[in-house]
Write a protein that holds these residues in place. Structure first.
Motif, PDB file in Angstrom:
ATOM      1  N   VAL A  25      -5.396   0.107  -3.071  1.00 32.24           N
ATOM      2  CA  VAL A  25      -6.644   1.405  -4.061  1.00 32.24           C
ATOM      3  C   VAL A  25      -6.597   1.361  -2.420  1.00 32.24           C
ATOM      4  O   VAL A  25      -6.961   2.556  -1.383  1.00 32.24           O
ATOM      5  N   PHE A  26      -8.466   0.656  -1.818  1.00 31.85           N
ATOM      6  CA  PHE A  26      -9.251   1.246  -0.797  1.00 31.85           C
ATOM      7  C   PHE A  26      -8.609   1.281   0.426  1.00 31.85           C
ATOM      8  O   PHE A  26      -8.408   1.616   1.533  1.00 31.85           O
ATOM      9  N   ILE A  27      -7.449   0.775   0.106  1.00 34.03           N
ATOM     10  CA  ILE A  27      -6.109   0.148   1.701  1.00 34.03           C
ATOM     11  C   ILE A  27      -6.091   2.057   2.167  1.00 34.03           C
ATOM     12  O   ILE A  27      -5.765   2.414   3.229  1.00 34.03           O
ATOM     13  N   ALA A  28      -4.908   2.386   0.879  1.00 42.23           N
ATOM     14  CA  ALA A  28      -4.259   3.314   0.729  1.00 42.23           C
ATOM     15  C   ALA A  28      -5.962   4.420   1.249  1.00 42.23           C
ATOM     16  O   ALA A  28      -4.935   5.867   1.736  1.00 42.23           O
ATOM     17  N   ILE A  29      -6.820   4.734   1.312  1.00 41.19           N
ATOM     18  CA  ILE A  29      -7.894   5.762   1.378  1.00 41.19           C
ATOM     19  C   ILE A  29      -8.165   5.661   1.840  1.00 41.19           C
ATOM     20  O   ILE A  29      -8.409   6.179   3.408  1.00 41.19           O
ATOM     21  N   VAL A  48       1.195  -1.303   0.204  1.00 38.71           N
ATOM     22  CA  VAL A  48       0.266  -0.345   0.161  1.00 38.71           C
ATOM     23  C   VAL A  48       0.650   1.448   0.037  1.00 38.71           C
ATOM     24  O   VAL A  48       0.482   2.048  -0.621  1.00 38.71           O
ATOM     25  N   LEU A  49       1.725   1.037   0.439  1.00 35.15           N
ATOM     26  CA  LEU A  49       2.879   2.435   0.649  1.00 35.15           C
ATOM     27  C   LEU A  49       3.348   3.119  -0.162  1.00 35.15           C
ATOM     28  O   LEU A  49       3.577   3.955  -1.303  1.00 35.15           O
ATOM     29  N   GLY A  50       3.450   1.781  -1.624  1.00 34.80           N
ATOM     30  CA  GLY A  50       4.110   1.566  -3.167  1.00 34.80           C
ATOM     31  C   GLY A  50       2.658   2.532  -3.758  1.00 34.80           C
ATOM     32  O   GLY A  50       3.234   3.539  -4.071  1.00 34.80           O
ATOM     33  N   VAL A  51       1.782   2.573  -3.539  1.00 33.57           N
ATOM     34  CA  VAL A  51       0.566   2.980  -4.094  1.00 33.57           C
ATOM     35  C   VAL A  51       1.014   4.431  -3.653  1.00 33.57           C
ATOM     36  O   VAL A  51       0.138   5.534  -4.386  1.00 33.57           O
ATOM     37  N   LEU A  93       8.441  -1.102  -3.694  1.00 33.42           N
ATOM     38  CA  LEU A  93       7.475  -2.156  -2.421  1.00 33.42           C
ATOM     39  C   LEU A  93       6.490  -2.940  -2.294  1.00 33.42           C
ATOM     40  O   LEU A  93       6.614  -3.456  -1.381  1.00 33.42           O
ATOM     41  N   CYS A  94       5.485  -2.772  -3.778  1.00 32.45           N
ATOM     42  CA  CYS A  94       4.910  -3.629  -3.406  1.00 32.45           C
ATOM     43  C   CYS A  94       5.931  -5.401  -4.101  1.00 32.45           C
ATOM     44  O   CYS A  94       4.410  -6.619  -3.454  1.00 32.45           O
ATOM     45  N   GLY A  95       6.857  -4.946  -5.016  1.00 38.76           N
ATOM     46  CA  GLY A  95       7.323  -6.498  -4.874  1.00 38.76           C
ATOM     47  C   GLY A  95       8.246  -7.285  -3.985  1.00 38.76           C
ATOM     48  O   GLY A  95       7.396  -8.503  -3.212  1.00 38.76           O
ATOM     49  N   PHE A 114       0.515   1.802   6.987  1.00 34.97           N
ATOM     50  CA  PHE A 114       0.588   0.457   7.699  1.00 34.97           C
ATOM     51  C   PHE A 114      -0.986   0.647   8.512  1.00 34.97           C
ATOM     52  O   PHE A 114      -1.263  -0.224   9.033  1.00 34.97           O
ATOM     53  N   ALA A 115      -1.454   1.817   8.654  1.00 33.78           N
ATOM     54  CA  ALA A 115      -2.877   2.143   9.938  1.00 33.78           C
ATOM     55  C   ALA A 115      -4.009   1.252   9.076  1.00 33.78           C
ATOM     56  O   ALA A 115      -4.675   0.171   9.272  1.00 33.78           O
ATOM     57  N   GLY A 116      -4.043   1.527   7.847  1.00 34.97           N
ATOM     58  CA  GLY A 116      -5.122   1.133   7.036  1.00 34.97           C
ATOM     59  C   GLY A 116      -4.920  -0.291   7.089  1.00 34.97           C
ATOM     60  O   GLY A 116      -6.090  -1.271   6.883  1.00 34.97           O
TER      61      GLY A 116
END
Lengths: 246, 322
Positions: free
Chosen positions: B248-252, B43-46, B219-221, B263-265
């Motif tokens: 994307v969902f988690i990032a938002i 998610v950090l990558g996104v 990061l995704c890898g 990370f919180a997400g």
């Protein structure tokens, strides 16, 4: 002395509109040249060609003797030509100072990903530039909350932050209140002098032109109709009829 | 301001410590937390790309690339070493990120999102169709790697992997934070607000975005390698577009403006999903959807903004009191 910028027989057209129809112009180092002319004469197109935004269909642009015709804007900027826009082009979600620091990083290529932007050594220099233009008090404010007049000055400050050798300004004081115009231009001209920057500015206000330009070029129908000192140009009967409107 | 940033650091460290001791109190939580943190890395990558205003609907492809390349490497080496497998997965993702990035950074917004989706679907079908190499939709079993030549039993390996993932999340979270504060990271958000000016400062928006894209692929890898190792199985489903949407969902959900939000997400997402799936098996997607709806409507800055706002309120209150 060889010209800093030489424009040779440049042509471009947009459909039926001929925006540059054989433009010739030489700029001497250190001078300040004003461009005047009626709307649609091709003044902004000229700036767009010089900065690589538009590629002319014919003709050449030489900067310090090197052909820069058709190079992308970023390459031309790195050679030393900066630009301020008629409509300010800023990073709206950043503070004024952050805008300046991005410019400073771009100039010094400070792309180390682990060094904070706020710690850039150019910080004081950037605040100094903002102070010269009288907008230092807005340094910490986000750009999208600022009035147009201030944005205009920040846009000029961004261009100066690159320490260019040639600065092209498109109506630098439009949108600035008329009471502040001269004060701002005085500051700008002083800043240009301090950095020994050659400048070209598109302007509609003849009082500004006669006060700040060493030479004036008159645009008409995509051509340079006349070049001369402000006194000569503004006394010319054709110019007075076509451009000044008296 | 510095007072606040000290507070944030303390809160982050306290939370990390809390996560670190969870498995000793509740052993069942270890796998869940490892997966959540690994997903947080992805998610950090996104989130990095979101700084430039670009939403990728295909980033699970890099999760799959990381997972599959690490698995191939591990199988070729008869298990391999954890460090080798991790590095191999990340470097392969970087290589793919560079090649795919060169194409996609020419586009913005919906075109950027859809082009990423297209690349990810090509990869997904390749993984499904090249059955004899990839095992098709059944996937491949992941061999448990050694650590510096020492073979580990399952429990030890999972423990090591958990603490390693936590350390990576903290370390890389900090590094990405530094990157986003640097001129290069700030230029990323300048891509969002004014590319014309960026070009007229002598900076190529494409280069700026490409750096961000490769960072996000790495990061995704990395997240993908860890997910594969935890599950012991890699399937094409890792790179399916639904998984990309989930990132994307988690990032938002967490808050796209901030490293901690990723990370919180991811932690909240995994916990909600696990509990919702256990107690409301038929409607767990609906529960997740409802949570996102609430976030978008009432806290568009995500969980991290909820936290930030309440801290600010608290500070303001203590300051106004005599």
């Amino acid at each position: 002395m060889s010209p800093l910028l030489r424009v040779e027989d440049v042509h471009i057209r947009f459909g039926g509109v001929v925006a540059a129809d054989g433009v010739y112009l030489d700029l001497e180092p250190g001078e300040s040249l004003a461009i005047i002319g009626p709307n649609g004469a091709g003044k902004t197109t000229f700036l767009n060609i010089c900065t690589g935004y538009l590629k002319p269909t014919a003709g050449r642009v030489l900067f310090e003797g090197n052909d820069i015709t058709g190079q992308p804007p970023r390459a031309i900027v790195r050679l030393g030509i900066a630009r301020a826009f008629q409509i300010p082009q800023l990073f709206l979600e950043h503070s004024v100072l952050d805008n300046m620091l991005i410019a400073a990083a771009a100039r010094t290529r400070a792309w180390n990903p682990f060094r904070a932007m706020v710690a850039l050594p150019e910080r004081a220099e950037m605040i100094g530039l903002l102070r010269q233009l009288g907008v230092a008090d807005t340094a910490e404010q986000r750009v999208d909350g600022l009035p147009e007049g201030v944005r205009k000055l920040v846009d000029v400050a961004l261009a100066l932050a690159l320490k260019p050798r040639l600065l092209l300004l498109d109506e630098p004081t439009s949108g600035v209140s008329s009471s502040e115009k001269f004060q701002i231009m005085d500051a700008l001209v002083q800043a240009l002098k301090n950095q020994a920057v050659t400048s070209v500015f598109v302007e509609h206000d003849m009082e500004m032109v006669s006060r700040y330009a060493h030479r004036v070029a008159v645009w008409n129908g995509g051509r340079v109709q006349m070049v001369g000192t402000p006194a000569d140009v503004l006394a010319d009967a054709d110019v007075r009829r076509d451009v000044v409107g008296i | 301001m510095t007072q606040l940033s000290w507070l944030h650091r303390t809160v982050i460290l306290a939370l990390a410590l809390g996560v670190a001791v969870m498995p000793t109190l509740y052993p069942w939580s270890q796998v869940l937390l490892t997966l959540a943190l690994a997903k947080g890395l992805a998610v950090l990558g996104v989130v990095v790309l979101l700084q430039a205003g670009q939403v990728s609907f295909g980033h699970a492809m890099f999760v799959a690339i990381g997972a599959y390349s690490a698995t191939f490497l591990g199988r070729a080496l008869g298990g391999g070493d954890l460090v080798v497998v991790l590095l191999g997965g990340v470097l392969t993702s970087v290589a793919f990120g560079l090649v795919i990035g060169v194409f996609v950074v020419r586009y913005r917004y919906i075109f950027f999102g859809m082009l990423n989706l297209a690349f990810s679907m090509v990869l997904f079908s390749l993984l499904e169709k090249f059955f004899h190499i990839t095992g098709g939709s059944d996937g491949l079993r992941v061999l448990r790697p050694t650590l510096f030549g020492q073979s580990l039993d399952r429990a030890t390996f999972e423990g090591i992997l958990f603490y390693l993932t936590l350390a990576l999340a903290l370390g890389l979270g900090w590094l990405v934070h530094r990157y986003l504060q640097s001129p290069l990271g700030q230029a990323l958000s300048a891509v969002k607000s004014n590319e014309t000016r960026l070009e007229y400062l002598g900076v190529s928006a494409r280069h700026v975005l490409l750096v961000g894209y490769v960072v996000s692929a790495a990061l995704c890898g990395l997240g993908g390698v860890i997910i594969g190792l935890v599950q012991g199985l890699v399937t094409p489903e890792l790179g399916y577009w639904v998984r990309s949407g989930e990132l994307v969902f988690i990032a938002i959900l967490g808050g796209a403006s901030n490293v901690t939000g990723a990370f919180a997400g991811a932690l909240v997402f995994e916990v909600v999903r696990t509990y919702a799936a256990a107690f409301a098996a038929n409607i767990w997607q609906m529960i997740l959807g409802g949570v996102l709806l609430l976030i978008v409507l009432f806290a568009p800055g995500g969980l991290i903004a909820l936290y930030g706002n309440s801290v600010k309120k608290l500070f303001a209150r203590t300051r106004t009191e005599p």
